[in-house]
Each structure stands twice: as structure tokens, then as C-alpha cells.
Write a protein that holds these residues in place. Structure first.
Motif, PDB file in Angstrom:
ATOM      1  N   UNK A  36       0.959  -1.108   0.113  1.00 55.15           N
ATOM      2  CA  UNK A  36       0.108  -0.016   0.033  1.00 55.15           C
ATOM      3  C   UNK A  36       0.911   1.331   0.000  1.00 55.15           C
ATOM      4  N   UNK A  37       1.976   1.090   0.678  1.00 57.95           N
ATOM      5  CA  UNK A  37       3.048   2.220   0.474  1.00 57.95           C
ATOM      6  C   UNK A  37       3.250   2.752  -0.700  1.00 57.95           C
ATOM      7  N   UNK A  38       3.803   1.479  -1.485  1.00 56.12           N
ATOM      8  CA  UNK A  38       4.201   1.929  -2.715  1.00 56.12           C
ATOM      9  C   UNK A  38       3.125   2.156  -3.560  1.00 56.12           C
ATOM     10  N   UNK A  39       1.757   1.942  -3.525  1.00 56.46           N
ATOM     11  CA  UNK A  39       0.778   2.359  -4.367  1.00 56.46           C
ATOM     12  C   UNK A  39       0.405   3.736  -4.038  1.00 56.46           C
ATOM     13  N   UNK A  40       0.350   4.257  -2.654  1.00 59.37           N
ATOM     14  CA  UNK A  40       0.316   5.545  -2.274  1.00 59.37           C
ATOM     15  C   UNK A  40       1.557   6.552  -2.959  1.00 59.37           C
ATOM     16  N   UNK A  41       2.732   6.042  -2.856  1.00 60.12           N
ATOM     17  CA  UNK A  41       3.847   6.690  -3.357  1.00 60.12           C
ATOM     18  C   UNK A  41       3.570   7.217  -4.994  1.00 60.12           C
ATOM     19  N   UNK A  42       3.050   6.294  -5.476  1.00 58.29           N
ATOM     20  CA  UNK A  42       2.872   6.399  -7.144  1.00 58.29           C
ATOM     21  C   UNK A  42       1.920   7.360  -7.413  1.00 58.29           C
ATOM     22  N   UNK A  43       0.773   7.579  -6.603  1.00 55.87           N
ATOM     23  CA  UNK A  43      -0.111   8.724  -6.810  1.00 55.87           C
ATOM     24  C   UNK A  43       0.454   9.924  -7.175  1.00 55.87           C
TER      25      UNK A  43
END
Length: 65
Positions: A36-43
Motif C-alpha cells: 500500500x505504501x508503494x501504491x500511495x507513493x505512485x499517486x
């Protein structure tokens, strides 16, 4: 665009994205936090990522009570 305008225009999408991310928690279990951290970072933009992060925190807090 003001911060308030940005927030009001993107809140529904941020909530949907947070719900999508939160729904994967049970499936990913221990790997969820890193994922989830990687998903948010990509936003993008960063303001939107912050909105999703806040909405995700609300979902997390509500699930613990």
C-alpha cells in the motif's frame, strides 16, 4: 485552483481509491503495508496522495473499533 476546490473535486475519487487499497489488506496480510505504501507513493499529484492516505487512515481506524 485552491486547496479547498481541489479537495472537493477529488474527495470521491480519493475515497474510492482508499477503499480499493484497503480491500486488499486481508488478501495481502503482512505484505499489505509495503504494497500500500508503494501504491500511495505512485499517486500524483502529492495532494491527491495525501487525501488517499487520510481516507485510508480513517478506514483503518474504523475497522479497529
Amino acid at each position: 485552483m485552491s486547496r479547498a476546490d481541489f479537495h472537493s473535486q477529488h474527495l470521491a475519487c480519493a475515497r474510492e481509491e482508499a477503499q480499493r487499497l484497503f480491500a486488499r489488506k486481508a488478501q495481502l496480510q503482512r505484505a499489505w503495508l509495503g504494497w500500500v505504501a508503494s501504491q500511495i507513493y505512485a499517486l500524483r499529484p502529492a495532494e491527491y496522495a495525501s487525501m488517499v492516505r487520510r481516507e485510508l487512515q480513517i478506514l483503518q481506524e474504523n475497522s479497529e473499533t
